[in-house]
Design a protein around this motif. Structure first.
Motif, PDB file in Angstrom:
ATOM      1  N   LEU A  42       0.818  -1.207   0.000  1.00 15.17           N
ATOM      2  CA  LEU A  42       0.000   0.000   0.000  1.00 15.17           C
ATOM      3  C   LEU A  42       0.856   1.262   0.000  1.00 15.17           C
ATOM      4  CD1 LEU A  42      -2.763  -1.126   2.514  1.00 15.17           C
ATOM      5  CD2 LEU A  42      -3.057  -0.704   0.066  1.00 15.17           C
ATOM      6  N   CYS A  43       1.940   1.248   0.745  1.00 14.22           N
ATOM      7  CA  CYS A  43       2.822   2.409   0.762  1.00 14.22           C
ATOM      8  C   CYS A  43       3.438   2.648  -0.618  1.00 14.22           C
ATOM      9  CB  CYS A  43       3.930   2.216   1.806  1.00 14.22           C
ATOM     10  SG  CYS A  43       3.331   2.297   3.519  1.00 14.22           S
ATOM     11  N   GLY A  44       3.723   1.557  -1.326  1.00 13.08           N
ATOM     12  CA  GLY A  44       4.221   1.698  -2.685  1.00 13.08           C
ATOM     13  C   GLY A  44       3.181   2.282  -3.617  1.00 13.08           C
ATOM     14  N   ILE A  45       1.930   1.896  -3.413  1.00 13.79           N
ATOM     15  CA  ILE A  45       0.840   2.448  -4.238  1.00 13.79           C
ATOM     16  C   ILE A  45       0.666   3.931  -3.959  1.00 13.79           C
ATOM     17  CG2 ILE A  45      -1.650   2.378  -4.644  1.00 13.79           C
ATOM     18  CD1 ILE A  45      -1.549  -0.634  -4.108  1.00 13.79           C
ATOM     19  N   TRP A  46       0.668   4.319  -2.681  1.00 11.04           N
ATOM     20  CA  TRP A  46       0.459   5.723  -2.321  1.00 11.04           C
ATOM     21  C   TRP A  46       1.611   6.616  -2.786  1.00 11.04           C
ATOM     22  CZ3 TRP A  46      -1.344   3.520   2.916  1.00 11.04           C
ATOM     23  CH2 TRP A  46      -2.736   3.357   2.898  1.00 11.04           C
ATOM     24  N   SER A  47       2.794   6.040  -2.911  1.00  9.36           N
ATOM     25  CA  SER A  47       3.945   6.839  -3.343  1.00  9.36           C
ATOM     26  C   SER A  47       3.978   7.052  -4.854  1.00  9.36           C
ATOM     27  CB  SER A  47       5.245   6.162  -2.893  1.00  9.36           C
ATOM     28  OG  SER A  47       5.395   4.885  -3.526  1.00  9.36           O
ATOM     29  N   ASP A  48       3.097   6.384  -5.577  1.00  2.99           N
ATOM     30  CA  ASP A  48       3.062   6.528  -7.026  1.00  2.99           C
ATOM     31  C   ASP A  48       2.434   7.869  -7.397  1.00  2.99           C
ATOM     32  OD1 ASP A  48       2.867   6.298  -9.745  1.00  2.99           O
ATOM     33  OD2 ASP A  48       1.833   4.374  -9.746  1.00  2.99           O
ATOM     34  N   PRO A  49       3.107   8.727  -8.122  1.00  8.72           N
ATOM     35  CA  PRO A  49       2.534  10.044  -8.483  1.00  8.72           C
ATOM     36  C   PRO A  49       1.332   9.954  -9.418  1.00  8.72           C
ATOM     37  CG  PRO A  49       4.613   9.675  -9.620  1.00  8.72           C
ATOM     38  CD  PRO A  49       4.491   8.569  -8.626  1.00  8.72           C
ATOM     39  N   ALA A  50       1.174   8.822 -10.075  1.00  3.42           N
ATOM     40  CA  ALA A  50       0.051   8.669 -11.011  1.00  3.42           C
ATOM     41  C   ALA A  50      -1.222   8.200 -10.314  1.00  3.42           C
ATOM     42  CB  ALA A  50       0.423   7.685 -12.117  1.00  3.42           C
ATOM     43  N   LEU A  51      -1.186   8.089  -8.982  1.00  2.90           N
ATOM     44  CA  LEU A  51      -2.348   7.568  -8.257  1.00  2.90           C
ATOM     45  C   LEU A  51      -3.573   8.472  -8.397  1.00  2.90           C
ATOM     46  CD1 LEU A  51      -3.494   5.418  -6.348  1.00  2.90           C
ATOM     47  CD2 LEU A  51      -2.668   6.801  -4.419  1.00  2.90           C
ATOM     48  N   ALA A  52      -3.353   9.783  -8.346  1.00  2.42           N
ATOM     49  CA  ALA A  52      -4.485  10.721  -8.429  1.00  2.42           C
ATOM     50  C   ALA A  52      -5.198  10.598  -9.775  1.00  2.42           C
ATOM     51  CB  ALA A  52      -3.989  12.151  -8.214  1.00  2.42           C
ATOM     52  N   ASP A  53      -4.437  10.510 -10.855  1.00  2.13           N
ATOM     53  CA  ASP A  53      -5.043  10.350 -12.175  1.00  2.13           C
ATOM     54  C   ASP A  53      -5.786   9.020 -12.277  1.00  2.13           C
ATOM     55  OD1 ASP A  53      -4.032  12.791 -12.954  1.00  2.13           O
ATOM     56  OD2 ASP A  53      -2.216  11.936 -13.856  1.00  2.13           O
TER      57      ASP A  53
END
Length: 271
Positions: free
Chosen positions: A205-216
């Motif tokens: 989950l921390c890896g997912i949240w650190s992805d800058p493309a998560l908002a898009d």
């Protein structure tokens, strides 16, 4: 002006949708387009302009028949059938709406109930169970459609959870909702794993949240999820309505069967 825009856009659209929905419900209930056809005809031909008395009476009879169908839910085909049924209802003290709910089990020509079309009491459990399941499914899918979180499964651990940009909540229909916050990705909280999560879930989950493309990704997937689950909720709601209608019809058929049997017994005693 704002009020002109409100009247021409919001009120007009709402009125059109409301009138259209009412017209569909009425035509579906009476089994005829006569109410809509008459209203459209009145725009061009007034009622007083029809001079022929026979045609005028025919139009009046058809309107009376449609009103009878709409009021009692009985699909009488002619006005004479409706009159005979009204006399039968008055003579036997059987409500017309009960006959309407009984549907095809009651023969409008012979004014008799077909016992082969009356379901056994045990059969009532089937539409009842289906109705309960479909109502729960409609509520569940509606809740998912209203959520701003994504319902996802972590492939590495098969953990099913609600994922937002700030937290991940374990998917549990009942019981305590365990949550991992984005703020817990610091090294100091690495060992504080909530109950129900896999030991590798926090790292994933921390890896997912650190992805800058998560908002898009959220801006695209959340509307898709809402649309998908909303369509599913509408389908389940429709089937729930059908199950309710079937259960209502079967209950009416059994109640009408009891009343018809009582009438036969009373007639036999009088004779």
């Amino acid at each position: 002006m704002d009020w002109i825009s409100f009247l021409t856009r919001d009120v007009a659209v709402g009125s059109i949708l409301g009138v259209s929905a009412a017209a569909l419900i009425i035509c579906w209930r009476v089994g005829s387009l006569h109410p809509v056809n008459v209203r459209l005809l009145r725009f061009f031909i007034a009622k007083d302009e029809v001079e022929d008395p026979i045609i005028k009476k025919s139009l009046a009879d058809q309107t009376a028949l449609v009103s009878f169908r709409m009021t009692h839910g009985v699909k009488a085909r002619t006005l004479r059938d409706a009159q005979k049924l009204s006399e039968f209802s008055d003579r036997t003290n059987i409500p017309l709406d009960l006959i309407g709910r009984a549907g095809w089990a009651f023969n409008l020509k012979t004014l008799a109930l077909n016992p082969k079309r009356v379901p056994h009491g045990a059969w009532l459990a089937f539409p009842g169970i289906f109705l309960l399941v479909l109502i729960l499914a409609t509520a569940a899918f509606s809740a998912v459609a209203a959520s701003s979180s994504l319902l996802v499964s972590l492939k590495a651990t098969d953990t099913l959870l609600w994922l937002s940009q700030e937290e991940a909540r374990l998917f549990r229909p009942f019981g305590e909702k365990s949550t991992i916050d984005k703020t817990s990705c610091g090294a100091g909280n690495a060992d504080a794993l909530p109950d129900g999560f896999h030991q590798n879930d926090r790292k994933i989950l921390c890896g997912i949240w650190s992805d800058p493309a998560l908002a898009d990704h959220f801006s695209k997937k959340v509307p898709e999820q809402r649309a998908t689950f909303l369509v599913a909720a509408v389908i389940f709601a429709w089937y729930a309505f059908m199950s309710f209608s079937l259960l209502r019809e079967w209950l009416a058929q059994r109640e009408l069967s009891v009343l018809m049997d009582e009438i036969k017994i009373e007639s036999a005693n009088v004779a």
